[in-house]
Design an enzyme around this catalytic site. Structure first.
Site: not given
Length: 196
Positions: A54, A77-79
């Site tokens: 990203k 960011a990623d979760t």
């Protein structure tokens, strides 16, 4: 209003809210990154790859649309939610959310949030893992929660900062990472890139 300090490669309202809470002025850049887990990747590798993808997609997009090379950093960011080595992302529909919430019911799971800050010259990624415990959920609670609309755009089908917070009996780690952006780690990385 102060000058923009960085770009945010995320459409998440929660990440926008948390970055604002840190006091940064930012512009959003929309990126299209395929979120597809590779069989050879661990959960940690997967979420870190997504945050890097990203951020680097944001850097490429800015450089393609600006006349000068972008010097401002891009944050991606990623979760994901992990239970029994199973990765839970955003639910596709009610049945998917029901499956996820039943998996989480009465148990401990991990929320992994990876943050990447990148420029053309460099990038830095940090992974924050938080342990979360859920109370036992009834089918009625799951159905009512789905009808609220809250779980539909959230990893693991719940939001800690909303109605989903009432399912959580304990947390070890970063509350803000579960929301989608760990404040301390993000602030340190951004300051490092901005030389603050």
């Amino acid at each position: 209003m102060s000058a923009v300090q960085l770009y945010l490669a995320s459409g998440s309202p929660r990440r926008q809210e948390l970055l604002t809470q840190l006091g940064y002025q930012f512009e959003r850049v929309v990126v299209d990154v395929e979120e597809c887990h590779q069989p050879s990747e661990t959960a940690e590798q997967y979420v870190q790859r997504l945050s890097r993808d990203k951020a680097t997609a944001g850097v490429k997009k800015i450089n393609a649309t600006k006349t000068a090379v972008a010097t401002m950093p891009v944050l991606g960011a990623d979760t994901i939610v992990v239970v029994d080595e199973t990765i839970l992302e955003k639910p596709k529909d009610f049945n998917d959310a029901q499956r996820m919430l039943n998996l989480l019911s009465g148990r401990q799971h991990q929320v992994m949030t990876s943050v990447t800050v990148a420029t053309v010259e460099r990038e830095e990624t940090q992974l924050v893992v938080t342990d979360v415990w859920f109370k036992t959920l009834s089918e009625k609670e799951i159905e009512k929660y789905w009808q609220s609309g809250e779980p539909q755009d959230k990893a693991g089908s719940y939001g800690i900062q909303g109605l989903g917070g009432k399912f959580i009996t304990r947390i070890e780690g970063s509350y803000y990472a579960v929301m989608g952006l760990p404040l301390v780690e993000t602030d340190v990385m951004v300051q490092n890139f901005l030389n603050l």
